[in-house]
Every structure is written in C-alpha cells, then in structure tokens.
Enzyme design. Structure first.
Site, short mmCIF file in Angstrom:
data_model
loop_
_atom_site.label_atom_id
_atom_site.label_comp_id
_atom_site.label_asym_id
_atom_site.label_seq_id
_atom_site.Cartn_x
_atom_site.Cartn_y
_atom_site.Cartn_z
N GLU A 70 -3.74 -32.45 16.16
CA GLU A 70 -2.32 -31.37 16.94
C GLU A 70 -2.53 -30.42 17.05
O GLU A 70 -2.33 -29.62 18.75
CB GLU A 70 -1.35 -31.61 15.63
CG GLU A 70 -1.45 -32.88 14.25
CD GLU A 70 -1.93 -33.23 13.63
OE1 GLU A 70 -0.99 -33.52 12.76
OE2 GLU A 70 -2.67 -32.96 13.06
N CYS A 93 0.12 -32.88 8.62
CA CYS A 93 0.29 -32.48 7.68
C CYS A 93 1.79 -31.57 8.49
O CYS A 93 1.93 -30.93 8.74
CB CYS A 93 -1.00 -31.30 7.43
SG CYS A 93 -1.46 -29.88 8.10
N CYS A 96 1.01 -28.03 10.54
CA CYS A 96 0.95 -28.98 11.84
C CYS A 96 2.31 -29.44 12.53
O CYS A 96 2.73 -29.56 14.04
CB CYS A 96 0.04 -30.25 12.29
SG CYS A 96 -1.70 -29.88 11.54
#
Length: 161
Positions: A70, A93, A96
């Site tokens: 990302e 996550c 991100c």
C-alpha cells in the site's frame, strides 16, 4: 465479483509476484473513479537496498526494512489518488488502512484466505474495525489458491490478446 474487481485484483496478484519476500507476496493497485490504475505497489525493501537472502529469511530484520504494498502504491502513484479504490491481494494492516485513508482512499477491496490461521495472521478483525472507524468501505473476496491463480491467468491472457 464484477469484471473490474476481477481485473484489478488480478493485476494486484500479478504485481505481488514482483516481491522478493519468500513467505508473503502482497500487491496493491490504486484505481481512480474512471477505472484507471494510478498507483501500483508490492511489498519489498527500498529501491536502494539489496534483496539479500539472509535478510529476507530473517523475519525481525525483514520486517524492519519492508515497505508495504500500500505504501509503495502511494509512493509510486502517477496521478491524483483522492477517492480511489485500493485493490489488495491481502487485507491491509491497521497502519496501512490509516495510510490509505490519509491519502484520500475511500474504499478497499481485498482477497481473503479461507482458513482461520489467515484471520489470526492478518488481524482481519482489527483491519475491518479500523476501516469502519475511518468511514471507509470494504469488500472482501474469499478465495482459495486455485481461484487466485485463475484470476491471475485471466489478466495475463488479456495482455496477450
């Protein structure tokens, strides 16, 4: 899954294949409201780092150096990403999710594994909670390895025709 989701998830799978990580290959495609990719990324070390086998196989060292897919898609963007959709080979996550939101991404679509270990490893519940807390939307697609390979090959075949 509509044709655009299939195409962009397939492109994310293709891009993930560039990663040198021996255990997890993640790809991200940022797509604007005209269905044009404006950011591509995969997980890996910074462009000035060597992909040394001894570092890639040492998780604590690898994690210190890895830039997430990302992040790389944001860094590598070719245009305005405000309002874009992020297509990912894995759930993002929590950090991100925040990076995507901070850069104007309003929607996340990702591939989800089919086993419980997947949920635990990727902290899927935490990611979804953060997506919702930031008033983003998401769509997850549960796929096995065969289904992922089929989507990947559709993208490759589309370039050959």
């Amino acid at each position: 899954m509509n044709k655009w989701d299939k195409r962009f998830l397939g492109l994310a799978l293709y891009y993930s294949s560039f990663s040198k990580d021996p255990s997890t290959k993640v790809g991200c495609v940022l797509v604007n409201n005209k269905n044009v990719p404006v950011g591509l990324g995969y997980n890996g070390f910074s462009r000035n780092s060597e992909d040394l086998k001894e570092v890639l196989e040492n998780r604590p060292e690898k994690y210190k150096r890895t830039i997430h897919a990302e992040e790389n898609a944001i860094y590598n963007r070719t245009g305005d990403i405000e309002g874009s959709v992020a297509y990912l080979t894995h759930p993002p996550c929590v950090p991100c999710v925040n990076r995507l939101s901070q850069n104007g991404i309003k929607e996340v679509r990702f591939i989800q594994g089919i086993d419980e270990a997947f949920y635990e490893r990727w902290n899927l519940g935490e990611s979804v909670d953060e997506i919702e807390a930031l008033q983003m939307t998401y769509q997850s697609y549960i796929m096995n390895d065969k289904q992922k390979a089929e989507i990947f090959m559709e993208v490759i075949k589309s370039w050959q025709s």
